[in-house]
Design a protein around this motif. Sequence first.
Motif, mmCIF file in Angstrom:
data_model
loop_
_atom_site.group_PDB
_atom_site.id
_atom_site.type_symbol
_atom_site.label_atom_id
_atom_site.label_comp_id
_atom_site.label_asym_id
_atom_site.label_seq_id
_atom_site.Cartn_x
_atom_site.Cartn_y
_atom_site.Cartn_z
ATOM 1 N N GLY A 47 70.500 -35.894 -79.318
ATOM 2 C CA GLY A 47 71.480 -34.974 -78.768
ATOM 3 C C GLY A 47 70.858 -34.122 -77.676
ATOM 4 O O GLY A 47 69.767 -34.404 -77.172
ATOM 5 N N HIS A 48 71.575 -33.066 -77.300
ATOM 6 C CA HIS A 48 71.092 -32.127 -76.293
ATOM 7 C C HIS A 48 71.254 -30.718 -76.839
ATOM 8 O O HIS A 48 72.127 -30.449 -77.674
ATOM 9 N N LEU A 49 70.418 -29.805 -76.361
ATOM 10 C CA LEU A 49 70.319 -28.489 -76.971
ATOM 11 C C LEU A 49 70.600 -27.389 -75.952
ATOM 12 O O LEU A 49 70.089 -27.425 -74.827
ATOM 13 N N LEU A 50 71.416 -26.417 -76.364
ATOM 14 C CA LEU A 50 71.709 -25.237 -75.557
ATOM 15 C C LEU A 50 71.102 -24.030 -76.257
ATOM 16 O O LEU A 50 71.455 -23.715 -77.393
ATOM 17 N N LEU A 51 70.167 -23.364 -75.577
ATOM 18 C CA LEU A 51 69.532 -22.158 -76.100
ATOM 19 C C LEU A 51 70.152 -20.948 -75.415
ATOM 20 O O LEU A 51 70.077 -20.822 -74.196
ATOM 21 N N GLU A 52 70.761 -20.083 -76.210
ATOM 22 C CA GLU A 52 71.484 -18.931 -75.656
ATOM 23 C C GLU A 52 70.942 -17.657 -76.271
ATOM 24 O O GLU A 52 70.993 -17.484 -77.493
ATOM 25 N N ASP A 53 70.411 -16.790 -75.430
ATOM 26 C CA ASP A 53 69.920 -15.506 -75.926
ATOM 27 C C ASP A 53 69.550 -14.628 -74.738
ATOM 28 O O ASP A 53 69.592 -15.066 -73.588
ATOM 29 N N VAL A 54 69.171 -13.416 -75.050
ATOM 30 C CA VAL A 54 68.793 -12.454 -74.013
ATOM 31 C C VAL A 54 67.478 -12.874 -73.369
ATOM 32 O O VAL A 54 66.722 -13.673 -73.929
ATOM 33 N N PRO A 55 67.167 -12.349 -72.192
ATOM 34 C CA PRO A 55 65.920 -12.741 -71.517
ATOM 35 C C PRO A 55 64.680 -12.307 -72.294
ATOM 36 O O PRO A 55 64.676 -11.276 -72.975
#
Length: 343
Positions: A47-55
């Motif tokens: 699959g593919h991965l999306l990493l979402e968070d603050v800097p």
Amino acid sequence: MLQSVPSSDELSDLVATTDRMRTAIEHVVTGRPELVRTTLAVLLAEGHLLLEDVPGVGKTTLAKALARTIDCSVGRVQFTPDLMPSDLTGVNIFRTQTNEFEFRPGPVFAHVVIGDEINRASPKTQSALLECMQEGQATVDGRTYRLPRPFFVVATQNPVEMEGTYPLPEAQRDRFMARLTVGYPSVESELDMLDLQESSDPLAGLQAVTDAAHVARLIDVTRRLYASPAVKRYVVDLVGATRNEPGLRLGASPRAAIQLLRAAKGIAAIDGRDHVLPDDVQQLAASVLAHRLLPSTESRLSGRSTESIVASLVESVPLPAAGPAPTAATTATAGVAGTRRAI
């Protein structure tokens, strides 16, 4: 003809390899073992991965550390508003010496593609990834080129700083198998991080522990894990419940059901099992489903997140009934229902 489940030797090799990868990555990304474990499960599930968070919490560092553990080609893309689709897929260049066009591939022609701040690119550029991520190919000037295997996209985005960004459309989010948040480390982990990076960059000393060809074989092994009809029905019931949830105006797609089962196989493989448990599905339900859902107006006004909605559905959708004892033919029907519920 159904493929046989993986042999014990194949599973042992998979567990040993992923253990080495986890150890290497956790040397750089400290204090987040479950994040690393899920990342490797998505890799094994193709699959593919999306990493979402603050800097500053380590999104890009995690992606780089994963890429360094595999002896493979790596493409790095810094998404900006002026990035063009051809900057991703490549261009045809006319060579006067031969009077012919020569294709110069872009960064997507790599085993691991790291996309930094993907939501800063325009929708036109974001859409260039759709074919690549779903079909493992890229079409340039009417000609289709196959991408290497494995092909793993790790994209990051910042949910806080929205100025100059373009929210990912539903079709783009649906191509990511899972969305993960890195989160802040514990006090102890942050102290370890300060000690580790006080005088050197741990990424610089990270060595590859496997190669692309080996990872491709491990992906094939993971796909052969056994999922009973009861577990598959549980996945379908869980995904179907999102389509009837009044707190959502858009439920999960059939692609979500496929990717949830594949991701569950990835977790089972890392744990050394040749079969999938409902526990595996429950552990990954929020990561695989939440980013695909659109909350209703009432949910948004009440502050109810899609993650909390998925968690409530996991609690309400009945577990499948326990199956028969294992046999030589099935090798894995024992425990297809499982007795423990993930929290």
